[in-house]
Design an enzyme around this catalytic site. Structure first.
Site, PDB file in Angstrom:
ATOM      1  N   ALA A  66      -6.967  -7.977  10.692  1.00 32.75           N
ATOM      2  CA  ALA A  66      -5.684  -8.700  10.763  1.00 32.75           C
ATOM      3  C   ALA A  66      -5.701  -9.401   9.603  1.00 32.75           C
ATOM      4  CB  ALA A  66      -5.551  -9.242  12.097  1.00 32.75           C
ATOM      5  N   GLY A 111      -9.714  -6.120  13.413  1.00 41.15           N
ATOM      6  CA  GLY A 111      -8.347  -5.310  13.658  1.00 41.15           C
ATOM      7  C   GLY A 111      -8.719  -3.812  13.255  1.00 41.15           C
ATOM      8  N   GLU A 114     -10.896  -2.190  15.634  1.00 39.64           N
ATOM      9  CA  GLU A 114      -9.702  -2.133  16.892  1.00 39.64           C
ATOM     10  C   GLU A 114      -8.849  -0.994  16.733  1.00 39.64           C
ATOM     11  OE1 GLU A 114      -9.190  -6.386  16.643  1.00 39.64           O
ATOM     12  OE2 GLU A 114      -9.875  -6.595  18.793  1.00 39.64           O
ATOM     13  N   GLU A 134     -14.599 -11.655  14.050  1.00 39.80           N
ATOM     14  CA  GLU A 134     -13.611 -12.645  14.491  1.00 39.80           C
ATOM     15  C   GLU A 134     -14.285 -14.121  14.640  1.00 39.80           C
ATOM     16  OE1 GLU A 134     -13.515  -9.708  15.271  1.00 39.80           O
ATOM     17  OE2 GLU A 134     -11.330  -8.922  15.323  1.00 39.80           O
TER      18      GLU A 134
END
Ligand code: DAK
Length: 260
Positions: A66, A111, A114, A134
């Site tokens: 992200a 992300g 993911e 993260e």
């Protein structure tokens, strides 16, 4: 639709959605997530497309996570909204009624891992790296990593990756069961498209039903899931593809499936 952060291309029955922010290593900001949603909708509406490939632009990254520069100033409510938008996007990929293959061509972090996990399976280039870093940023996975990763590789290995934040190589990801196959970077897309074409040549309704059964049956108990499979199997005999596939076998010819 005009896209700024993705490329959506169609070749015959295969679609390719390329996340295209190479200067930021294809990091996912809100605008990119919205465009991915629109791209998946466009594929959903285009029945000629039988398989979608998801990849990243350039040779360095699939998706480096992200977008940290967008996330750093978020309020808790904005972070909640961002996480929800991420979940919506990944669920749209997961629930697309056609197979989606992730072609991971470099870093797939946070992300990035993911979004690859929301695809039906993952192929990777030799230089690919996976990880959930993260916790090194003081947060934890917010796009389904705490849920999809343990379902795929088991709780122990998922916890090790998420608690340490360490990156693993494509080879380690293969051993862990994150990745199905590894190819040299130069041939990753070509090899992925070959498999996509193989899938596209099969009965499209059967492939869609199989995807739906595997995904929805996974969270049911075995007896209910098998009963569900039996009903879907029966419905499969209402399709032209079933008649064509079996007739072609008996007549010793290639089937001409029409996806209905
Ligand atoms: N976001 C924004 N920009 C990024 C980025 C990212 N995730 N990753 C890389 N970039 C940018 C860099 O800032 C740099 O930009 P410039 O300085 O050139 O302007 C450019 O891409 C090239 O990166 P580097 O210069 O760092 O390249 P290196 O080869 O040195 O290193 C690297 C490559 C992938 C190892 C490194 O860039 C890196 O560690 N990137 C960050 C990886 C990471 O930590 N990813 C996880 C992000 S966290 C949630 C919702 C979602 C999430 C969590 C919570 N809620 C709202 C609840 C998910 C979180 C994540 O994904």
């Amino acid at each position: 639709m005009e896209y700024k952060n993705i490329l959506l291309t169609f070749e015959g029955e295969i679609g390719t959605l390329t996340i295209n922010r190479p200067k930021a290593l294809n990091a996912l900001n809100s605008e990119t997530l919205k465009e991915i949603q629109a791209g998946v909708q466009e594929v959903r509406a285009n029945q000629a497309i039988k398989v979608l490939i998801l990849t990243g632009a350039g040779e360095k990254a699939f998706v480096a996570g992200a977008d940290i520069s967008e996330m750093r100033g978020m309020t808790p409510m904005e972070a909640l909204g961002f996480s929800k938008m991420g979940h919506q996007t990944l669920n749209m990929i997961q629930d697309l009624d056609r197979p989606v293959i992730a072609a991971v061509n470099g870093f797939a972090l946070g992300g990035g891992t993911e979004i690859a996990l929301a695809c039906d399976f993952i192929y990777a280039s030799e230089n690919a790296r996976f990880g959930q870093p993260e916790v090194t940023l003081g947060i934890f996975p917010g796009f389904g990593g705490t849920q999809r990763l343990p379902r795929l590789i088991g709780k122990g290995k998922a916890k090790e990756l998420i608690f340490t934040g360490k990156m693993v190589t494509a080879q380690e990801a293969l051993q862990m069961g994150i990745v199905n196959r590894i190819f040299p970077q130069a041939s990753l897309m070509e090899e992925t498209k070959k498999v996509a074409a193989q899938i596209a040549a099969n009965g499209a309704v059967a492939v869609r039903l199989a995807k739906m059964l595997i995904d929805s049956g996974f969270n049911m108990d075995l007896a209910d899931a098998c009963a569900f499979e039996s009903y879907a199997f029966g419905i499969g005999f209402a399709t032209e593809d079933q008649k064509e596939g079996m007739a072609a076998f008996i007549e010793k010819r290639k089937p001409n499936f029409r996806g209905r």
